[in-house]
Each structure stands twice: as structure tokens, then as C-alpha cells.
Scaffold this motif. Structure first.
Motif, PDB file in Angstrom:
ATOM      1  N   LEU A 127       0.833  -1.208   0.000  1.00  0.00           N
ATOM      2  CA  LEU A 127       0.000   0.000   0.000  1.00  0.00           C
ATOM      3  C   LEU A 127       0.864   1.254   0.000  1.00  0.00           C
ATOM      4  O   LEU A 127       0.537   2.246  -0.675  1.00  0.00           O
ATOM      5  N   LEU A 128       1.985   1.229   0.734  1.00  0.00           N
ATOM      6  CA  LEU A 128       2.880   2.378   0.744  1.00  0.00           C
ATOM      7  C   LEU A 128       3.416   2.648  -0.654  1.00  0.00           C
ATOM      8  O   LEU A 128       3.473   3.806  -1.095  1.00  0.00           O
ATOM      9  N   ALA A 129       3.821   1.586  -1.345  1.00  0.00           N
ATOM     10  CA  ALA A 129       4.342   1.755  -2.709  1.00  0.00           C
ATOM     11  C   ALA A 129       3.288   2.365  -3.623  1.00  0.00           C
ATOM     12  O   ALA A 129       3.579   3.288  -4.402  1.00  0.00           O
ATOM     13  N   ILE A 130       2.061   1.871  -3.533  1.00  0.00           N
ATOM     14  CA  ILE A 130       0.971   2.407  -4.357  1.00  0.00           C
ATOM     15  C   ILE A 130       0.765   3.895  -4.072  1.00  0.00           C
ATOM     16  O   ILE A 130       0.628   4.710  -4.997  1.00  0.00           O
ATOM     17  N   ILE A 131       0.775   4.256  -2.794  1.00  0.00           N
ATOM     18  CA  ILE A 131       0.548   5.656  -2.408  1.00  0.00           C
ATOM     19  C   ILE A 131       1.694   6.542  -2.891  1.00  0.00           C
ATOM     20  O   ILE A 131       1.466   7.645  -3.412  1.00  0.00           O
ATOM     21  N   ILE A 262       6.279  -4.294 -10.561  1.00  0.00           N
ATOM     22  CA  ILE A 262       7.446  -4.641  -9.747  1.00  0.00           C
ATOM     23  C   ILE A 262       7.303  -6.046  -9.182  1.00  0.00           C
ATOM     24  O   ILE A 262       8.268  -6.824  -9.153  1.00  0.00           O
ATOM     25  N   VAL A 263       6.098  -6.387  -8.747  1.00  0.00           N
ATOM     26  CA  VAL A 263       5.855  -7.733  -8.211  1.00  0.00           C
ATOM     27  C   VAL A 263       6.120  -8.793  -9.277  1.00  0.00           C
ATOM     28  O   VAL A 263       6.872  -9.755  -9.049  1.00  0.00           O
ATOM     29  N   THR A 264       5.515  -8.627 -10.443  1.00  0.00           N
ATOM     30  CA  THR A 264       5.697  -9.626 -11.502  1.00  0.00           C
ATOM     31  C   THR A 264       7.138  -9.646 -12.006  1.00  0.00           C
ATOM     32  O   THR A 264       7.685 -10.711 -12.310  1.00  0.00           O
ATOM     33  N   GLY A 265       7.761  -8.470 -12.074  1.00  0.00           N
ATOM     34  CA  GLY A 265       9.153  -8.412 -12.502  1.00  0.00           C
ATOM     35  C   GLY A 265      10.081  -9.115 -11.532  1.00  0.00           C
ATOM     36  O   GLY A 265      11.045  -9.777 -11.935  1.00  0.00           O
ATOM     37  N   THR A 266       9.778  -8.999 -10.232  1.00  0.00           N
ATOM     38  CA  THR A 266      10.583  -9.676  -9.224  1.00  0.00           C
ATOM     39  C   THR A 266      10.466 -11.188  -9.352  1.00  0.00           C
ATOM     40  O   THR A 266      11.471 -11.912  -9.297  1.00  0.00           O
ATOM     41  N   ALA A 309       9.600   3.353  -2.965  1.00  0.00           N
ATOM     42  CA  ALA A 309       8.445   2.560  -3.403  1.00  0.00           C
ATOM     43  C   ALA A 309       8.890   1.191  -3.904  1.00  0.00           C
ATOM     44  O   ALA A 309       8.282   0.161  -3.568  1.00  0.00           O
ATOM     45  N   VAL A 310       9.952   1.167  -4.704  1.00  0.00           N
ATOM     46  CA  VAL A 310      10.461  -0.108  -5.225  1.00  0.00           C
ATOM     47  C   VAL A 310      10.945  -0.995  -4.081  1.00  0.00           C
ATOM     48  O   VAL A 310      10.641  -2.196  -4.031  1.00  0.00           O
ATOM     49  N   LEU A 311      11.687  -0.411  -3.142  1.00  0.00           N
ATOM     50  CA  LEU A 311      12.194  -1.177  -2.006  1.00  0.00           C
ATOM     51  C   LEU A 311      11.059  -1.658  -1.107  1.00  0.00           C
ATOM     52  O   LEU A 311      11.132  -2.746  -0.529  1.00  0.00           O
ATOM     53  N   SER A 312      10.002  -0.857  -0.994  1.00  0.00           N
ATOM     54  CA  SER A 312       8.864  -1.246  -0.167  1.00  0.00           C
ATOM     55  C   SER A 312       8.210  -2.509  -0.713  1.00  0.00           C
ATOM     56  O   SER A 312       7.864  -3.425   0.043  1.00  0.00           O
ATOM     57  N   ILE A 315      10.557  -5.440   0.059  1.00  0.00           N
ATOM     58  CA  ILE A 315      10.470  -5.871   1.453  1.00  0.00           C
ATOM     59  C   ILE A 315       9.191  -6.673   1.689  1.00  0.00           C
ATOM     60  O   ILE A 315       9.189  -7.692   2.388  1.00  0.00           O
ATOM     61  N   GLY A 316       8.088  -6.206   1.096  1.00  0.00           N
ATOM     62  CA  GLY A 316       6.832  -6.939   1.228  1.00  0.00           C
ATOM     63  C   GLY A 316       6.936  -8.346   0.659  1.00  0.00           C
ATOM     64  O   GLY A 316       6.508  -9.317   1.294  1.00  0.00           O
ATOM     65  N   LEU A 317       7.526  -8.473  -0.524  1.00  0.00           N
ATOM     66  CA  LEU A 317       7.671  -9.782  -1.150  1.00  0.00           C
ATOM     67  C   LEU A 317       8.643 -10.667  -0.379  1.00  0.00           C
ATOM     68  O   LEU A 317       8.395 -11.868  -0.198  1.00  0.00           O
ATOM     69  N   LEU A 318       9.761 -10.083   0.066  1.00  0.00           N
ATOM     70  CA  LEU A 318      10.734 -10.858   0.832  1.00  0.00           C
ATOM     71  C   LEU A 318      10.106 -11.437   2.088  1.00  0.00           C
ATOM     72  O   LEU A 318      10.315 -12.609   2.427  1.00  0.00           O
TER      73      LEU A 318
END
Length: 377
Positions: A127-131, A262-266, A309-312, A315-318
Motif C-alpha cells: 500500500l505504501l508503494a501504491i501511495i 514490480i511484483v511480476t518483474g521480481t 516505493a520499489v524497495l517497499s 520488502i513486502g515480497l521478501l
């Protein structure tokens, strides 16, 4: 004096931006755990940004100790009944608790409340990344260009496939292409993997298979990376470079789209690692994050926020990885508990936590080694 100036420049240029960015991401992640935990009736003992000795803190009226610790490489929320900061339950204390205390402990909470509390951390990061993206798009808009080819590089994948200047790219592997950046994003994470580019030429559509070539690139700061390229370029004449503006609602939607990319790219990057299409030396740790934070800070607040935003998302995915000591490991335990009708035994959880901790530490050591190798390489 010169040495002191260099140290001051390093601290202000790299360390401070790194601490600010990481502290923001950690605070938001842990706040997700805290808010849902409190909403679920679970007592919170401590909310810490950082690990180690406390630098500053206070205790609120609910008995929660809010603290800033000396090592700014993470944080935690410690709930009532936890043995430590990883939310491993203290089974001996749990058994001796009264029914009222047990109801307000993390381990004694209903399964769905524990799962929601754990999942809230990574969700808060998304949500932080989206915002952040939404705010940046609302203020600055987004630079876009039409996916029209102005130049085809000799001996490139595009040249071998038959792409010509003036071709309009309308799809890749069946997915719609709207901007030139859509092409770049899709191709860059698929080196040496067959793709099919759909073009429009003279009102006729054609499917052109090609294989992006693995290419070493260096950014404006000298950082090296490997990406896939097909060898096409656009320009103002055919691409019509422009800034696309957004209403607040449209910016929020575009922020969600960028976060999803970013999610799909990761996941694609992780798949490429296992498939051998990409090298693991691009996996970075705290040193590289600090370096990137300092570099983005030189470009301004907007660039630093974009990195945040990218790092957020990262971190969420990790944290959603199914590894004990991470949020995903806890969720895995809860899934097993839901199937079995009872939690895993204390000894099984203890072994799993030890294995998970070893895995996380190994990943950190590997990523840090990559950072050091990149610095001295």
C-alpha cells in the motif's frame, strides 16, 4: 581536514538517505502488524525501529514501548506471549497464563486474527508503494512515448526478426503495448528468452519472433547490470515524447499498476535465476541499498521516493517468502494449522525457526558479498 570532509560527505550523501528510506519502510511494515494486532485485541509489548540497544523511546498508556534502536537494519513488533522479536510463542508462559491473559496474547488469538496480523506487514508495504507512486504521478505525471520504432540497431534481435523504422509495436506475447516503456520493461527481464512481438506496418499486423540479447549496461552512476535488449530506439519525431498527467484517482490506479509490475518483474527475475538466464550477482544487500539511496538522493526527493516505493515492494515480497522467522513462514505454519486442526509441536517449530534463521542469514551474507564484490570489482 580533507579526510573529515570525505567522511561527512559519505554520511550525509549515503548513510542518512539510507537510514531515512529504510526506517520509513520498516515503520510502515511494523505499523501494519501493530494496527491489525491491536484491532484483533492482542496486547503489544514493544514497537521497535531498528535492533539492538535503545537510543530513544517511551511507553504509552497501553503499555507498549515505542523505541528507536541503534542498528537501523530492520525492526519488530513484539506481542504479548512472544518469546522474542520473531513472534515465536513462549509455550511455557502461554501454559501458565490465565484465560484472560491468553486471550490477549498473540499465540492465544484465533487463527484468522494471527494470520491477518502477520499478513498486514507486507500488505502495508504494498500500500505504501501504491501511495508513493500515486503521489508522484499526481504531482509530476509520467513521461511516456508511443511504441513506434525510429531506429533499428544493426545485428540486433529486432533487425534479425525484420523490424523496420516506422513499425508500431502493439503487443508482446499477446500482452497489449501502450508505451515504449512497456516494451523496455518487458524485454529487459527476458534476456535470451524467445518472445513474439506483434507490430503494425502499413495497416497490416505481423507477429515477429525474436530473442532479446543479454547486454551489459552501465547506468549514470557507474552501476553495472545485465538486461535483455532487442535493439530498437524511438525519438521525439515518431514517439511524441510527452508528460502524461493523472487525476488523483487515476494516479492511484496507475500506482497499483506500477506496483504490480514490480511484483511480476521480481518473480520473473527469481525464475530467471533458477533457469540460468540471469546471474545472482545482481542480488543486492544493505550496502547496495545504501549506495542506491545516496545516488537517488542526488537526483532529488522524487527519485528517492521512487526508490523507496520499489524497495517497499521488495520488502513486502521478501517477507512473504515461506521461510520461518519471516511473515511468510508464519503464514505457512497457520496454513498447516488450519489443515491439521492444531498447530505444529513446539519442537518442530523450534527446528523450523532455526533453519529459517540460517537461511535468512545466509541470504544476507551472500547479498552483502555481492555488494562488496561490486564495490571492489
Amino acid at each position: 581536514m580533507e579526510g573529515m570532509t570525505g567522511v561527512f560527505g559519505f554520511v550525509t550523501g549515503y548513510i542518512i538517505p539510507f537510514i531515512l528510506v529504510l526506517s520509513l519502510l520498516v515503520f510502515v511494515h511494523e505499523m501494519g502488524h501493530y494496527l491489525v494486532g491491536r484491532w484483533s485485541g492482542i496486547r503489544v509489548l514493544a514497537f521497535s525501529v531498528g535492533f539492538g540497544p535503545e537510543l530513544a523511546g517511551f511507553t504509552d498508556r497501553h503499555g507498549t514501548r515505542w523505541r528507536i534502536a541503534a542498528i537501523p537494519l530492520g525492526g519488530y513488533v513484539r506481542f504479548f506471549g512472544d518469546e522474542d522479536a520473531s513472534s515465536k510463542p513462549d509455550m511455557s508462559k502461554l501454559e501458565s497464563m490465565s484465560e484472560e491473559d491468553r486471550a490477549h496474547s498473540f499465540a492465544g488469538a484465533r487463527l484468522w486474527k494471527r494470520a491477518a496480523t502477520v499478513a498486514a506487514g507486507p500488505i502495508a508495504n504494498f500500500l505504501l508503494a501504491i501511495i508513493i507512486f500515486a503521489v508522484l504521478f499526481s504531482i509530476y505525471g509520467r513521461s511516456v512515448a508511443d511504441p513506434v520504432v525510429a531506429e533499428v540497431k544493426p545485428e540486433s534481435a529486432a533487425a534479425e526478426a525484420g523490424i523496420l523504422p516506422g513499425d508500431l509495436l502493439i503487443a508482446i506475447d499477446g500482452g497489449k503495448v501502450e508505451t515504449f516503456d512497456d516494451v523496455r520493461r518487458y524485454v529487459s527481464i527476458r534476456p535470451e528468452q524467445r518472445i513474439v512481438v506483434t507490430i503494425e506496418r502499413n495497416a497490416e499486423k505481423m507477429d515477429l519472433p525474436m530473442v532479446p540479447k543479454r547486454t551489459d549496461m552501465t547506468d549514470q552512476f557507474g552501476n553495472k547490470m545485465e538486461i535483455g535488449l532487442i535493439g530498437i530506439v524511438t525519438n521525439q519525431e515518431v514517439g511524441h515524447f510527452r508528460v502524461q498527467t493523472y487525476t488523483p484517482l487515476a494516479a492511484l490506479e496507475e500506482g497499483a499498476v506500477q506496483t504490480w509490475h514490480i511484483v511480476t518483474g521480481t518473480f520473473k527475475y527469481i525464475g530467471n535465476l533458477f533457469a540460468g538466464y540471469m546471474k545472482a550477482d545482481q542480488l543486492g544487500g544493505p550496502i547496495r541499498v545504501a549506495q542506491a539511496s545516496g545516488q537517488m538522493a542526488t537526483l532529488g526527493v522524487a527519485a528517492l521516493l521512487q526508490l523507496a516505493a520499489v524497495l517497499s515492494v521488495s520488502i513486502g515480497l521478501l517477507n512473504l517468502m515461506p521461510v520461518p522467522v519471516l511473515d511468510g513462514g508464519h503464514l505457512m505454519f497457520y496454513a498447516i494449522e488450519a489443515v491439521r486442526g492444531k498447530p505444529l509441536g513446539a519442537s518442530a517449530q523450534e527446528i523450523a525457526f532455526r533453519i529459517g534463521l540460517a537461511m535468512v542469514l545466509s541470504l544476507m551474507v551472500f547479498a552483502t558479498w555481492n555488494d562488496i564484490s561490486a564495490l571492489i570489482g
